[in-house]
Design a protein around this motif. Structure first.
Motif, PDB file in Angstrom:
ATOM      1  N   SER A  32       0.828  -1.198   0.000  1.00  0.00           N
ATOM      2  CA  SER A  32       0.000   0.000   0.000  1.00  0.00           C
ATOM      3  C   SER A  32       0.870   1.259   0.000  1.00  0.00           C
ATOM      4  CB  SER A  32      -0.914  -0.014   1.212  1.00  0.00           C
ATOM      5  OG  SER A  32      -1.554   1.217   1.365  1.00  0.00           O
ATOM      6  N   ARG A  40      -0.521   5.686  -7.165  1.00  0.00           N
ATOM      7  CA  ARG A  40      -1.639   4.777  -7.425  1.00  0.00           C
ATOM      8  C   ARG A  40      -2.564   4.749  -6.203  1.00  0.00           C
ATOM      9  NH1 ARG A  40      -1.428   3.369 -12.807  1.00  0.00           N
ATOM     10  NH2 ARG A  40       0.710   2.926 -13.374  1.00  0.00           N
ATOM     11  N   ILE A  41      -3.283   5.831  -5.996  1.00  0.00           N
ATOM     12  CA  ILE A  41      -4.084   5.988  -4.785  1.00  0.00           C
ATOM     13  C   ILE A  41      -5.235   4.996  -4.748  1.00  0.00           C
ATOM     14  CG2 ILE A  41      -5.546   7.604  -3.508  1.00  0.00           C
ATOM     15  CD1 ILE A  41      -3.698   9.806  -4.724  1.00  0.00           C
ATOM     16  N   LYS A  42      -5.880   4.778  -5.871  1.00  0.00           N
ATOM     17  CA  LYS A  42      -7.006   3.840  -5.909  1.00  0.00           C
ATOM     18  C   LYS A  42      -6.539   2.433  -5.541  1.00  0.00           C
ATOM     19  CE  LYS A  42     -10.672   2.243  -8.971  1.00  0.00           C
ATOM     20  NZ  LYS A  42     -11.229   2.344 -10.319  1.00  0.00           N
ATOM     21  N   TRP A  43      -5.422   2.005  -6.074  1.00  0.00           N
ATOM     22  CA  TRP A  43      -4.892   0.676  -5.766  1.00  0.00           C
ATOM     23  C   TRP A  43      -4.469   0.585  -4.305  1.00  0.00           C
ATOM     24  CZ3 TRP A  43      -1.307  -0.905 -10.407  1.00  0.00           C
ATOM     25  CH2 TRP A  43      -2.076  -1.027 -11.550  1.00  0.00           C
ATOM     26  N   MET A  45      -5.701   2.191  -1.745  1.00  0.00           N
ATOM     27  CA  MET A  45      -6.873   2.088  -0.883  1.00  0.00           C
ATOM     28  C   MET A  45      -7.484   0.689  -0.948  1.00  0.00           C
ATOM     29  SD  MET A  45      -6.793   4.843   0.643  1.00  0.00           S
ATOM     30  CE  MET A  45      -8.274   4.768   1.575  1.00  0.00           C
ATOM     31  N   GLN A  46      -7.448   0.056  -2.096  1.00  0.00           N
ATOM     32  CA  GLN A  46      -7.960  -1.306  -2.200  1.00  0.00           C
ATOM     33  C   GLN A  46      -7.094  -2.274  -1.414  1.00  0.00           C
ATOM     34  OE1 GLN A  46      -8.300  -2.170  -6.368  1.00  0.00           O
ATOM     35  NE2 GLN A  46     -10.175  -0.974  -6.600  1.00  0.00           N
ATOM     36  N   ARG A  48      -5.264  -1.480   1.179  1.00  0.00           N
ATOM     37  CA  ARG A  48      -5.431  -1.175   2.604  1.00  0.00           C
ATOM     38  C   ARG A  48      -6.672  -1.820   3.189  1.00  0.00           C
ATOM     39  NH1 ARG A  48      -3.224   4.553   4.614  1.00  0.00           N
ATOM     40  NH2 ARG A  48      -1.130   4.276   3.793  1.00  0.00           N
ATOM     41  N   GLN A  49      -7.658  -2.095   2.378  1.00  0.00           N
ATOM     42  CA  GLN A  49      -8.845  -2.793   2.870  1.00  0.00           C
ATOM     43  C   GLN A  49      -8.506  -4.207   3.308  1.00  0.00           C
ATOM     44  OE1 GLN A  49     -11.652  -2.687  -0.304  1.00  0.00           O
ATOM     45  NE2 GLN A  49     -12.277  -0.582   0.098  1.00  0.00           N
TER      46      GLN A  49
END
Length: 62
Positions: A32, A40-43, A45-46, A48-49
């Motif tokens: 992350s 790659r903020i979207k990646w 955050m995914q 980090r879930q």
């Protein structure tokens, strides 16, 4: 023959469970951070879930 398939499926499920646990405990956070460094903020955050968050004072910053 059927017992072999059952035994192999149990071993495979256990291996997948261990790999998932290793990923969540050791790889999700650094991955992350790497995604965030490269924009790659979207990646990030995914990913980090999927990390395992531990409770307690070990995670506290004083």
């Amino acid at each position: 023959m059927t017992q072999e398939w059952i035994a192999l499926s149990v071993v495979a499920l256990n291996l997948l469970w261990l790999l998932r646990r290793f990923y969540r405990g050791h790889l999700a956070e650094p991955l992350s951070q790497w995604f965030l460094k490269h924009g790659r903020i979207k990646w990030a955050m995914q990913v980090r879930q999927h990390r395992s968050v531990q409770s307690g004072c070990d995670q506290c910053k004083n």
